[in-house]
Design an enzyme around this catalytic site. Structure first.
Site, PDB file in Angstrom:
ATOM      1  N   SER A   1     -27.645  92.082 100.964  1.00 45.54           N
ATOM      2  CA  SER A   1     -26.985  90.904 101.514  1.00 45.54           C
ATOM      3  C   SER A   1     -25.621  91.410 101.958  1.00 45.54           C
ATOM      4  O   SER A   1     -24.793  91.821 101.137  1.00 45.54           O
ATOM      5  CB  SER A   1     -26.843  89.812 100.463  1.00 45.54           C
ATOM      6  OG  SER A   1     -26.159  88.715 101.025  1.00 45.54           O
TER       7      SER A   1
ATOM      8  N   ASP B   1     -20.727  97.707 110.676  1.00 42.59           N
ATOM      9  CA  ASP B   1     -19.710  96.977 111.439  1.00 42.59           C
ATOM     10  C   ASP B   1     -19.997  95.478 111.469  1.00 42.59           C
ATOM     11  O   ASP B   1     -19.093  94.655 111.320  1.00 42.59           O
ATOM     12  CB  ASP B   1     -19.533  97.556 112.849  1.00 42.59           C
ATOM     13  CG  ASP B   1     -20.836  97.882 113.568  1.00 42.59           C
ATOM     14  OD1 ASP B   1     -21.932  97.674 112.995  1.00 42.59           O
ATOM     15  OD2 ASP B   1     -20.762  98.346 114.725  1.00 42.59           O
TER      16      ASP B   1
ATOM     17  N   SER C   1      -6.502  75.000  84.526  1.00 42.56           N
ATOM     18  CA  SER C   1      -7.520  73.953  84.377  1.00 42.56           C
ATOM     19  C   SER C   1      -8.723  74.435  83.576  1.00 42.56           C
ATOM     20  O   SER C   1      -9.308  73.683  82.811  1.00 42.56           O
ATOM     21  CB  SER C   1      -8.010  73.477  85.752  1.00 42.56           C
ATOM     22  OG  SER C   1      -7.001  72.758  86.423  1.00 42.56           O
TER      23      SER C   1
ATOM     24  N   GLU D   1     -13.708  82.847  95.412  1.00 42.04           N
ATOM     25  CA  GLU D   1     -14.763  82.858  94.405  1.00 42.04           C
ATOM     26  C   GLU D   1     -15.788  83.954  94.657  1.00 42.04           C
ATOM     27  O   GLU D   1     -16.365  84.504  93.708  1.00 42.04           O
ATOM     28  CB  GLU D   1     -15.465  81.493  94.349  1.00 42.04           C
ATOM     29  CG  GLU D   1     -14.562  80.341  93.918  1.00 42.04           C
ATOM     30  CD  GLU D   1     -13.710  79.770  95.038  1.00 42.04           C
ATOM     31  OE1 GLU D   1     -13.884  80.198  96.200  1.00 42.04           O
ATOM     32  OE2 GLU D   1     -12.864  78.906  94.767  1.00 42.04           O
TER      33      GLU D   1
ATOM     34  N   GLN E   1     -14.868  67.731  93.928  1.00 43.21           N
ATOM     35  CA  GLN E   1     -14.525  68.527  92.738  1.00 43.21           C
ATOM     36  C   GLN E   1     -15.597  68.438  91.645  1.00 43.21           C
ATOM     37  O   GLN E   1     -15.421  68.988  90.561  1.00 43.21           O
ATOM     38  CB  GLN E   1     -13.192  68.059  92.133  1.00 43.21           C
ATOM     39  CG  GLN E   1     -12.120  67.704  93.143  1.00 43.21           C
ATOM     40  CD  GLN E   1     -11.571  68.892  93.889  1.00 43.21           C
ATOM     41  OE1 GLN E   1     -11.054  69.814  93.288  1.00 43.21           O
ATOM     42  NE2 GLN E   1     -11.703  68.887  95.204  1.00 43.21           N
TER      43      GLN E   1
ATOM     44  N   ARG F   1     -14.427  68.440  81.693  1.00 46.25           N
ATOM     45  CA  ARG F   1     -12.993  68.186  81.873  1.00 46.25           C
ATOM     46  C   ARG F   1     -12.452  67.284  80.777  1.00 46.25           C
ATOM     47  O   ARG F   1     -11.375  67.527  80.225  1.00 46.25           O
ATOM     48  CB  ARG F   1     -12.766  67.517  83.223  1.00 46.25           C
ATOM     49  CG  ARG F   1     -11.304  67.164  83.482  1.00 46.25           C
ATOM     50  CD  ARG F   1     -11.137  66.507  84.849  1.00 46.25           C
ATOM     51  NE  ARG F   1      -9.731  66.340  85.167  1.00 46.25           N
ATOM     52  CZ  ARG F   1      -8.980  65.311  84.762  1.00 46.25           C
ATOM     53  NH1 ARG F   1      -9.511  64.365  84.030  1.00 46.25           N
ATOM     54  NH2 ARG F   1      -7.718  65.232  85.100  1.00 46.25           N
TER      55      ARG F   1
END
Lengths: 650, 650
Positions: free
Chosen positions: A119, A150, A360, A381, A442, A488
């Site tokens: 990949s 390239d 967080s 990420e 989120q 959270r």
């Protein structure tokens, strides 16, 4: 200066690599000979003079690392292995056959391949991870060489790598771009404009060297210049020709990923001077005394200072996991921060990465305690997961965290990590609608599905702080891609700190002799299930409650027992889209496969409560209610299965 | 020159935007006031002088487009809407409350928001898609303005956008980077080094303008310069201060994503000169006669030439789908190429994108026929999906294709596309182990899981060429994210070209009065199921075979009927990991939800045949066999359920 004799030898080797790339692909009937031929000169010089590699001992910590980011040039890589004398000509010709180690794209089935590629755009960011290990953790002088195509520079992940490599001054990283101008379907975006590549690389802080990739002397000088720089990474931008050396192929379209027919092969090999069977002695690295793990310096610090620095030097402590009192309200993300810091004190090979949200995810606790083992990956990420893969090449145990929703950004890297047989730990916080006001962008609502559908993965979703700590401990030694989903919101601690939570297990949190139904939950919804239990109990209904903290592997036995004990009445409730999450894992526990027989208890009456409608903003409680995954919804679901209270049914 | 009076008015508006951003977040108790305040001056000038937007008619094709790539600055955007007079102060203060249109991050629940943001690094690549539409398809003079945060430039997707915008000379695209130096957890990677940003942007071919983002005159001049350039996109790199205007916040850490407490709010508002309720008249765009759809020029060509160019001008034909003869061997990817070309001839709003593999996905057929409606995205899958989202903002119907495995690269963009309520069509070729020799890096084995776990998605997996064509036709008008999985290998055509294949349906391909079991397959495995049917028939077993080409939504009714008719004996076989694929979809058809009752037929005896072990290279047949998803495996699975042939059981 390079001698004529050297040049002659390199030239011969390069031609052998070309011939062998053709031979292997022709026998296979498929593959990428022309993409191999363009880089043959580059690799001939590398193998002959610059690579320091102990083929007898791929785990030698002093070995250079070579990553073919252009994985489709695998025939070239395998031809190099033949030239190095570690595979036979016969094995070379097993390319792409069932059971051969020489797969269509390189994988670590071969001992000298550290990571799978194929990949595009992944090899360089992984190389950044290896180079971070080399410079800041191992503190060894090995180099990481990455061969890129390239076309793959169009991938943003390549620029994440350029950015991070410069930020971390990875002078031990050398990228080689094989600019052969032709992609799969025609000219690449930038063609032979190697100046454009160089400008971009320089703007990102790299040394860029432009060369003719078929001029052995220029290649030699470029490698030499790359090794002599000591404050930034180097990219060698090599103008090459696809199919170089064979007139019928050279710089021509229509030849990507095509093997030659036997007749054409004969002609091509003749043109390249015929078959050769040169074996060269690849230089081994000088032995270095490897610094102790944990003696690293803070990234950005000076590696030479390592003796004087490092909080962790020699300071390995027995593991003391954090503990929490039952009834306290603690977010599982908070517990992750505490636990990973504790793990860090006990295990000097634990490394933490985060994508600029460490305050967080609470990765910041580790970062403060062990700055020399924390790498800030900023909001990248893909690079973060790739760096984790690179770090584990050197046997470190990387934990990489961000909001669970944003791990989707790196899904292709996670998929490839599995093919790399990489041992990485990913931690996603802020899962589900229960994050509340920030809204759907989120909220991870697909992460359990995505991570379950990764080969050999583990998926964990704790409901309380003590459980989180115990699971983080187990993640450390767990093979494969291990994913931890944290919450959270603060939730009550429900387990004692001495309880055990083995991966693959579950907890029966409520049960009785006469349970009428079973509610299966994990994470935030377990607390809704417990509320539902009380409501139902008050109305005379008795339900079993199972905490399925180990989503994959799931505790099949406990689920089967529950189905048998409660007449097949199961309610699964999860803060996730309807598809592919905990409910899917529970269902899978009841099907047969080619090796596992079908469950044969009472007929399943399974209700899945999950998120169906796109959420907006709101309080966590409101959003759990609107999504019908709160205690009320569970009560209703149980009642729809179990028409009457237990008393009434006796 | 800007007059003092203008400057004064802009300053007042900017302060109002700051005050309102604070007020809304304080009432909400959460949100990002300081990230809003840094960009208030930039947005005040934009709204007052440069934006051309008809708020009464968001669909006006001449409207400029404004994308807040830094979606967390939503309070600023909503404050702009108040200033434009389209939301009341009362609605502004409903921020982040359940049911409010003003979500924590912008979504198209608001009529002036085209796309959802909040996953950083997506707004600019989506803006590239809108700008492609503006320049090459609409050929209208509107501009696309994108406000970015500085942290998000660490995302590789931003550099994919820089790359593609320059390649397509998108002089109608203006990026504004709000360099406020502070990310969520501290200083960003580049801090206030705006020169570094500018160097990178210039190396990628953009006009870069460095300004003080709080100097209204510099802002004015920068916008003016951006509008006057006509051969490349412009980025304005604005040095700003987070929390600008309030001493207790300005350029200080620890204030990301924090609302002010009411007492602090009071002080802050006073410092900013108090509440204001200015409403401004935003300039509407000049009316343009919109060129007919289909009159576009080939990308890279000169838009002024459009009258003379374009094969498609006015040439709309009735749809003539390709047809294939039963028994012919045709890959479904080949049929996709034929069908999308046919669709292109009939529907001038169909646009095709591909990530440099159009000769494998067969998107090249469309590219050749309609070059003016084909955009080469090179190997940049994130940008490809983002461009599709941008194109559908302008009501085009984008079909974006690459190897299915590589669509995982864009999973976060697909997730966000669902939140954007975007109508995009994604086509993944080369699915499963049946691709053969190229090996696992090229095999999509998680795509069905990933795409099912997307809100409001459709997942299609045809088994034959005629079916593919019919499904491609239906994709065109289908809302949401629609995914088509195609197969590399040629497979026999089994359906007549007149058969219909509605989305949500299935085909019972084999059945009889006394079926003992049902085999459910799709795509490549349907052909294995048909082989298994013959083998079983020869041994006296009778099975039903269902082609579940519509994986999501799945044909619940036909599956229930089959379970009833065949004693609950179901075998699902798929070229996909065990988790989350077709088998999961079938299982979901038998569970209850809060709105659907549980299936109540005979007890399910379901066997899932799917890929468990990591494949290597081999022939398609070998790999299907090794994975135990071939005809042999199906025969064995059926026999394990149905111990005796139908004759014997009578």
């Amino acid at each position: 200066m390079t001698t004529q004799e050297q040049l002659q030898r390199w030239q011969e080797l390069a031609q052998q690599l070309r011939v062998d790339s053709i031979r292997a692909t022709t026998v296979a009937g498929s593959g990428h000979p022309t993409s191999s031929m363009s880089a043959a000169d580059l690799m001939a010089v590398l193998l002959s003079k610059y690579l320091r590699y102990d083929f007898d001992n791929p785990d030698n910590p002093n070995n250079d690392r070579l990553i073919f980011s252009k994985g489709h040039a695998a025939p070239l890589l395998y031809s190099m292995y033949k030239a190095a004398g570690v595979i036979t000509d016969e094995e070379l010709l097993s390319l792409r056959k069932l059971g051969s180690r020489l797969e269509g794209h390189p994988t670590p089935v071969l001992p000298w391949v550290d990571v799978a590629t194929g990949s595009l755009g992944q090899g360089l960011p992984i190389g950044v991870g290896v180079a971070l290990a080399g410079k800041y953790l191992d503190q060894l002088p090995y180099h990481t060489w990455v061969l890129l195509g390239d076309s793959e520079t169009a991938e943003g992940s390549v620029w994440e790598a350029f950015d991070h490599a410069a930020h971390y001054t990875l002078d031990n990283l050398i990228a080689i771009i094989d600019v052969n101008r032709l992609g799969q379907r025609g000219q690449t975006e930038l063609g032979w404009n190697i100046q454009a590549y160089a400008n971009r690389a320089r703007a990102f802080g790299w040394q860029a060297i432009e060369i003719d990739g078929h001029n052995l002397q220029e290649i030699d000088q470029a490698y030499s210049a790359a090794l002599s720089i000591n404050n930034r990474p180097t990219v060698i931008i090599a103008r090459t020709k696809k199919g170089k050396g064979v007139a019928a192929l050279e710089d021509l379209g229509g030849w990507h990923g095509k093997a030659l027919k036997p007749d054409d092969e004969k002609q091509a090999i003749a043109e390249l001077g015929g078959e050769r069977h040169i074996t060269i002695e690849v230089d081994k690295p000088e032995e270095q005394s490897q610094p102790l793990r944990g003696s690293a310096v803070a990234p950005g610090g000076n590696p030479q200072d390592h003796a004087a620095s490092s909080a962790a030097t020699g300071n390995v402590q027995p593991l003391q996991l954090p503990t929490y009192e039952i009834g306290a309200k603690v977010a599982t993300r908070r517990a992750y921060g505490d636990a990973i810091k504790a793990l860090g004190a006990a295990q000097p090979d634990v490394i933490v990465l985060d994508a600029e949200v460490s305050n967080s995810t609470y990765a910041e606790d580790f970062a403060e305690a062990f700055p020399e083992r924390y790498f800030e990956m900023y909001i990248a990420e893909q690079q973060m997961v790739a760096a984790a893969v690179g770090l584990q090449v050197r046997q470190y145990k990387p934990f990489a965290s961000t909001f669970a929703a944003f791990l989707t950004r790196a899904y292709d890297f996670v998929r490839m990590a599995a093919i790399s047989r990489a041992n990485i730990k990913l931690v996603g916080s802020h899962a589900g609608v229960s994050i509340g006001q920030d809204g759907p962008s989120q909220m991870a609502l697909e992460d359990l599905a995505a991570f379950q559908a990764v080969w050999n993965s583990t998926v964990l979703y704790p409901s309380d702080a003590n459980q989180t700590a115990k699971l983080v401990e187990q993640m450390s030694d767990r093979d494969g891609v291990v994913y931890l989903r944290t919450t959270r919101e603060s939730t009550p601690v429900i387990y004692g700190s001495n309880e055990e939570f083995p991966i693959g297990g579950s907890k029966v949190v409520r049960n009785s002799e006469r349970d009428q139904a079973t509610v299966i939950a994990a994470g935030i919804t377990l607390h809704e299930a417990l509320k539902a239990y009380e409501q139902l109990k008050n109305e005379g209904f008795t339900v079993r409650v199972i905490d399925a903290y180990s989503v994959k592997p799931i505790d099949m036995q406990t689920l089967h027992q529950a189905a048998r004990d409660t007449g097949g009445n199961l309610v699964v409730v999860e803060d996730h889209w309807f598809e592919g999450g905990l409910g899917a894992a529970v269902l899978d526990a009841f099907v047969g496969t080619s090796s596992i027989p079908i469950y044969n208890g009472p007929q399943l009456q399974l209700i899945k409560l999950a998120v169906h409608e796109m959420p907006g903003s709101g309080t966590p409680e409101e959003l759990l209610h609107v999504a019908k995954i709160d205690a009320n919804a569970i009560v209703e679901a149980v009642k729809s299965q179990v028409r009457q209270p237990a008393g009434a049914s006796v």
